[in-house]
Design a protein around this motif. Structure first.
Motif, PDB file in Angstrom:
ATOM      1  N   SER A  28      98.022  16.730 -32.865  1.00 29.36           N
ATOM      2  CA  SER A  28      96.703  17.286 -32.524  1.00 29.36           C
ATOM      3  C   SER A  28      96.162  18.173 -33.645  1.00 29.36           C
ATOM      4  O   SER A  28      96.021  19.377 -33.491  1.00 29.36           O
ATOM      5  CB  SER A  28      96.800  18.060 -31.214  1.00 29.36           C
ATOM      6  OG  SER A  28      97.889  18.954 -31.240  1.00 29.36           O
ATOM      7  N   SER A  30      93.407  19.606 -35.480  1.00 32.99           N
ATOM      8  CA  SER A  30      92.002  19.783 -35.087  1.00 32.99           C
ATOM      9  C   SER A  30      91.011  19.581 -36.223  1.00 32.99           C
ATOM     10  O   SER A  30      89.870  19.213 -35.995  1.00 32.99           O
ATOM     11  CB  SER A  30      91.796  21.161 -34.459  1.00 32.99           C
ATOM     12  OG  SER A  30      92.316  22.173 -35.294  1.00 32.99           O
ATOM     13  N   ARG A  36      91.049  12.939 -33.831  1.00 36.08           N
ATOM     14  CA  ARG A  36      90.245  13.369 -32.680  1.00 36.08           C
ATOM     15  C   ARG A  36      90.836  12.935 -31.340  1.00 36.08           C
ATOM     16  O   ARG A  36      90.937  13.712 -30.403  1.00 36.08           O
ATOM     17  CB  ARG A  36      88.849  12.763 -32.816  1.00 36.08           C
ATOM     18  CG  ARG A  36      87.753  13.774 -32.739  1.00 36.08           C
ATOM     19  CD  ARG A  36      86.390  13.139 -32.824  1.00 36.08           C
ATOM     20  NE  ARG A  36      85.612  13.500 -31.643  1.00 36.08           N
ATOM     21  CZ  ARG A  36      85.337  14.740 -31.292  1.00 36.08           C
ATOM     22  NH1 ARG A  36      85.786  15.757 -32.016  1.00 36.08           N
ATOM     23  NH2 ARG A  36      84.637  15.005 -30.215  1.00 36.08           N
ATOM     24  N   GLU A  37      91.260  11.677 -31.262  1.00 32.15           N
ATOM     25  CA  GLU A  37      91.808  11.172 -30.004  1.00 32.15           C
ATOM     26  C   GLU A  37      93.160  11.802 -29.684  1.00 32.15           C
ATOM     27  O   GLU A  37      93.509  12.012 -28.527  1.00 32.15           O
ATOM     28  CB  GLU A  37      91.904   9.635 -30.033  1.00 32.15           C
ATOM     29  CG  GLU A  37      90.549   8.945 -29.859  1.00 32.15           C
ATOM     30  CD  GLU A  37      89.729   9.544 -28.698  1.00 32.15           C
ATOM     31  OE1 GLU A  37      90.263   9.599 -27.558  1.00 32.15           O
ATOM     32  OE2 GLU A  37      88.589   9.985 -28.937  1.00 32.15           O
ATOM     33  N   ARG A  40      92.596  15.164 -28.109  1.00 33.33           N
ATOM     34  CA  ARG A  40      92.251  15.003 -26.694  1.00 33.33           C
ATOM     35  C   ARG A  40      93.479  14.635 -25.853  1.00 33.33           C
ATOM     36  O   ARG A  40      93.680  15.135 -24.753  1.00 33.33           O
ATOM     37  CB  ARG A  40      91.157  13.941 -26.521  1.00 33.33           C
ATOM     38  CG  ARG A  40      90.752  13.686 -25.077  1.00 33.33           C
ATOM     39  CD  ARG A  40      89.464  12.914 -24.975  1.00 33.33           C
ATOM     40  NE  ARG A  40      88.372  13.679 -25.561  1.00 33.33           N
ATOM     41  CZ  ARG A  40      87.602  14.526 -24.862  1.00 33.33           C
ATOM     42  NH1 ARG A  40      87.782  14.687 -23.563  1.00 33.33           N
ATOM     43  NH2 ARG A  40      86.647  15.195 -25.458  1.00 33.33           N
ATOM     44  N   ARG A  41      94.325  13.788 -26.413  1.00 34.60           N
ATOM     45  CA  ARG A  41      95.547  13.416 -25.700  1.00 34.60           C
ATOM     46  C   ARG A  41      96.424  14.634 -25.429  1.00 34.60           C
ATOM     47  O   ARG A  41      97.036  14.773 -24.377  1.00 34.60           O
ATOM     48  CB  ARG A  41      96.334  12.399 -26.550  1.00 34.60           C
ATOM     49  CG  ARG A  41      96.712  11.189 -25.761  1.00 34.60           C
ATOM     50  CD  ARG A  41      97.219   9.998 -26.516  1.00 34.60           C
ATOM     51  NE  ARG A  41      97.527  10.144 -27.917  1.00 34.60           N
ATOM     52  CZ  ARG A  41      98.749  10.291 -28.419  1.00 34.60           C
ATOM     53  NH1 ARG A  41      99.797  10.349 -27.609  1.00 34.60           N
ATOM     54  NH2 ARG A  41      98.934  10.358 -29.730  1.00 34.60           N
ATOM     55  N   ALA A  43      95.337  17.678 -25.058  1.00 31.31           N
ATOM     56  CA  ALA A  43      94.665  18.436 -23.982  1.00 31.31           C
ATOM     57  C   ALA A  43      94.995  17.814 -22.624  1.00 31.31           C
ATOM     58  O   ALA A  43      95.335  18.516 -21.663  1.00 31.31           O
ATOM     59  CB  ALA A  43      93.154  18.448 -24.214  1.00 31.31           C
ATOM     60  N   GLU A  44      94.922  16.490 -22.555  1.00 30.28           N
ATOM     61  CA  GLU A  44      95.193  15.817 -21.279  1.00 30.28           C
ATOM     62  C   GLU A  44      96.649  15.977 -20.859  1.00 30.28           C
ATOM     63  O   GLU A  44      96.962  16.155 -19.683  1.00 30.28           O
ATOM     64  CB  GLU A  44      94.816  14.323 -21.381  1.00 30.28           C
ATOM     65  CG  GLU A  44      93.310  14.145 -21.300  1.00 30.28           C
ATOM     66  CD  GLU A  44      92.809  12.797 -21.783  1.00 30.28           C
ATOM     67  OE1 GLU A  44      93.629  11.980 -22.265  1.00 30.28           O
ATOM     68  OE2 GLU A  44      91.584  12.576 -21.689  1.00 30.28           O
ATOM     69  N   LEU A  60      89.408  19.781 -18.006  1.00 31.63           N
ATOM     70  CA  LEU A  60      89.031  19.983 -19.407  1.00 31.63           C
ATOM     71  C   LEU A  60      87.588  20.468 -19.441  1.00 31.63           C
ATOM     72  O   LEU A  60      86.754  20.001 -18.667  1.00 31.63           O
ATOM     73  CB  LEU A  60      89.141  18.682 -20.208  1.00 31.63           C
ATOM     74  CG  LEU A  60      90.497  17.974 -20.239  1.00 31.63           C
ATOM     75  CD1 LEU A  60      90.492  16.883 -21.317  1.00 31.63           C
ATOM     76  CD2 LEU A  60      91.639  18.953 -20.483  1.00 31.63           C
ATOM     77  N   GLU A  62      84.498  20.524 -21.921  1.00 34.57           N
ATOM     78  CA  GLU A  62      84.032  20.018 -23.214  1.00 34.57           C
ATOM     79  C   GLU A  62      83.349  21.161 -23.949  1.00 34.57           C
ATOM     80  O   GLU A  62      82.579  21.904 -23.360  1.00 34.57           O
ATOM     81  CB  GLU A  62      83.050  18.861 -23.011  1.00 34.57           C
ATOM     82  CG  GLU A  62      83.651  17.662 -22.286  1.00 34.57           C
ATOM     83  CD  GLU A  62      84.919  17.102 -22.943  1.00 34.57           C
ATOM     84  OE1 GLU A  62      85.008  17.155 -24.189  1.00 34.57           O
ATOM     85  OE2 GLU A  62      85.807  16.617 -22.218  1.00 34.57           O
ATOM     86  N   HIS A  71      86.653  20.287 -29.798  1.00 32.28           N
ATOM     87  CA  HIS A  71      87.720  19.742 -28.943  1.00 32.28           C
ATOM     88  C   HIS A  71      87.731  20.498 -27.615  1.00 32.28           C
ATOM     89  O   HIS A  71      87.384  21.675 -27.567  1.00 32.28           O
ATOM     90  CB  HIS A  71      89.079  19.889 -29.634  1.00 32.28           C
ATOM     91  CG  HIS A  71      89.135  19.257 -30.986  1.00 32.28           C
ATOM     92  ND1 HIS A  71      89.076  17.894 -31.174  1.00 32.28           N
ATOM     93  CD2 HIS A  71      89.220  19.804 -32.219  1.00 32.28           C
ATOM     94  CE1 HIS A  71      89.139  17.629 -32.471  1.00 32.28           C
ATOM     95  NE2 HIS A  71      89.218  18.771 -33.127  1.00 32.28           N
ATOM     96  N   PRO A  72      88.183  19.831 -26.535  1.00 32.63           N
ATOM     97  CA  PRO A  72      88.063  20.451 -25.214  1.00 32.63           C
ATOM     98  C   PRO A  72      88.989  21.646 -25.000  1.00 32.63           C
ATOM     99  O   PRO A  72      90.051  21.752 -25.597  1.00 32.63           O
ATOM    100  CB  PRO A  72      88.433  19.308 -24.256  1.00 32.63           C
ATOM    101  CG  PRO A  72      89.200  18.330 -25.062  1.00 32.63           C
ATOM    102  CD  PRO A  72      88.700  18.455 -26.467  1.00 32.63           C
TER     103      PRO A  72
END
Ligand code: BES
Ligand code: MN
Ligand code: MN
Length: 467
Positions: A28, A30, A36-37, A40-41, A43-44, A60, A62, A71-72
């Motif tokens: 991750s 930043s 980018r993905e 997000r992964r 964060a999830e 999350l 945004e 990023h969230p």
């Protein structure tokens, strides 16, 4: 009650460490749009973890803006302890880029145990430390089936790129973050085994300086008459500090708030050997800086200026006789208490314009900024945290500052009047932002115990809800 949560944490040590490894495998980064993905992964993944341990309202948020480094935020809460205080946990799940890759002994996103340490990008900054919060809360839940205090989590993915999104959120939605105190674990212990509270951070302005010397690149046969953007940039950079390291920008040093005499005294009693610090932490030949100040004052209570990179021009193999038309530098200043980012940037830009050599033009852009923060220590949360750590580590807790920055801490104080407790468990040789970042596995586990005990103490304090 203490024993059961503590027992749970101790029994689950191997599983906690495996959980951290899973998080560390997600790259991750930043600042890098290619990741980018992955950001997000991460964060999830954290959101799923928070749900799994029993928190509610997990989602999350945004962040505003379309920037590739937006990023969230991850939010979660549990607010069913009516008379107990509310804690806000802050941490960040984004990491610095891992380069230079060839200097890593094991790959940055394949967490690897060696000599009691866990090596990976983000191990200590800040995934490993943020994960301690989650595991402490998980242990409390597991032991009691509920929590002795109210908790909120706000975990960001933009800390390493300036934290704009969380700053906007904190400024516009303070009611969603109502709490009595905040815990941040994103700093270091002063020495191994020495429990440490961080009570001061420097601020920063991160800038880009661009010099233009001609419409197009020129044959260097014009050298002597043609201005050179790189030479001019070097002149500018060399005039920002003098040789002793003193900032030469007019007015900057006048605003700095010097530390109080008893804080200076407490710094003098810290276990510190300059030569050992130079050798083992800095790995350099000499400690530099303004000799009127101690090393701690230079690191924690004075502003500074550093260049991070100068791309461009000819850097290929062999030789090319060119006068590059454009040169840029990434450079930042760290701000001492009482300096403000806006005022510092204005003075910085004016000064750079003023010293700009003949024949070139210069532009200074602000990339991001953070205000410095000083934490008031005269409150029950700081006292409870210091006692909890003394209990876990068997030594008196020391109070220090750090030369680094955590942008949101100042905002939490300003917008939410939230007392921040910065209990960090990193070590000076953890290679933050560098190859072979690590986190001591012992510190990871004792950090969880420290937070657990602090939360249990804090839960017995009555919130002081002055409107
Ligand atoms: N965790 C660090 C801050 C820190 C550094 C604490 C050293 C203790 C010792 C944080 O993640 C960080 O790197 N912050 C950035 C903020 C900047 C991008 C605004 C920093 O200080 O460079
Ligand atoms: Mn950090
Ligand atoms: Mn960092």
């Amino acid at each position: 009650m203490t024993t059961t949560a503590l027992d749970f944490a101790r029994r689950n040590q191997p599983r906690f460490l495996e959980g951290l490894k899973t998080l560390l495998r997600i790259p991750s980064v930043s600042t890098d749009p290619d990741h980018r993905e992955d950001v997000r992964r991460a964060a999830e993944h954290i959101a799923a973890e928070l749900t799994h341990i029993g928190l509610e309202n997990v989602h999350l948020i945004e962040t505003t803006g379309t920037s590739p480094t937006a990023h969230p935020l991850v939010y979660a809460d549990w607010l069913h302890a009516p008379d107990a205080p509310t804690v806000l946990f802050y941490g960040h799940y984004d990491v610095q880029p891992p380069d230079p890759l060839d200097e890593w002994l094991s790959p940055p996103f394949e967490p690897t145990e060696r000599d009691g340490n866990l090596y990976a990008r983000g191990a200590v900054d800040d995934k490993g430390q943020m994960f301690m919060h989650i595991k402490a809360v998980e242990s409390l839940f597991a032991a009691h089936g509920s929590l002795p205090l109210n908790v909120r989590f706000l975990i960001e993915g933009e800390e390493e790129v300036g934290g704009e999104g969380i700053a906007a959120y904190v400024a516009t939605k303070p009611a969603n973050l109502a709490a009595d105190f905040c815990i941040v674990s994103d700093t270091s212990m002063f020495a191994p085994g020495l429990p440490t509270l961080c009570i001061g951070l420097r601020g920063m302005i991160y800038t880009e300086i661009e010099v233009r010397s001609a419409r197009v690149d020129l044959h260097s046969g014009y050298g002597g008459a043609a201005p050179n953007s790189f030479n001019a940039l070097a002149h500018i950079l060399a005039k920002i500090k003098d040789e002793s390291g003193r900032i030469l920008i007019p007015g900057i040093l006048d605003t700095v708030q010097p530390p109080a005499e008893d804080e200076l005294r407490s710094w003098r009693s810290l276990p510190f050997n300059e030569d050992e610090f130079r050798e083992s932490v800095l790995g350099c030949q000499a400690i530099v800086g303004d000799a009127r100040f101690s090393v701690f004052e230079r690191l924690w209570a004075q502003p500074t200026f550093d260049v991070h990179g100068i791309p461009g021009g000819f850097t290929g193999v062999g030789a090319k006789t060119v006068i590059p038309a454009k040169a840029t530098a990434k450079a930042s200043m760290r701000l001492a208490p009482n300096m403000t980012a806006a005022d510092t940037f204005r003075r910085f830009r004016e000064y750079v314009q003023q010293i700009c050599p003949l024949g070139v033009s210069v532009e200074v852009r602000l990339i991001h900024s953070a205000e410095p923060s000083l934490i008031p220590v005269d409150n029950p949360w700081i006292r409870a945290s210091a006692s909890a750590m003394t209990e876990v580590w068997g030594r008196e807790t020391v109070f220090v500052r750090t030369g680094g920055s955590i942008p949101i801490v100042g905002d939490l104080q300003r917008h939410l009047s939230l007392p921040c407790v910065m209990m960090g468990f990193g070590l000076a040789d953890d290679n933050l932002h560098a190859p072979n970042e690590k986190f001591s596995i012992h510190n990871f586990h004792l950090g969880i115990e420290s937070i657990l005990r602090f939360l249990e103490r804090a839960s017995t304090l009555r919130p002081d809800r002055h409107a």
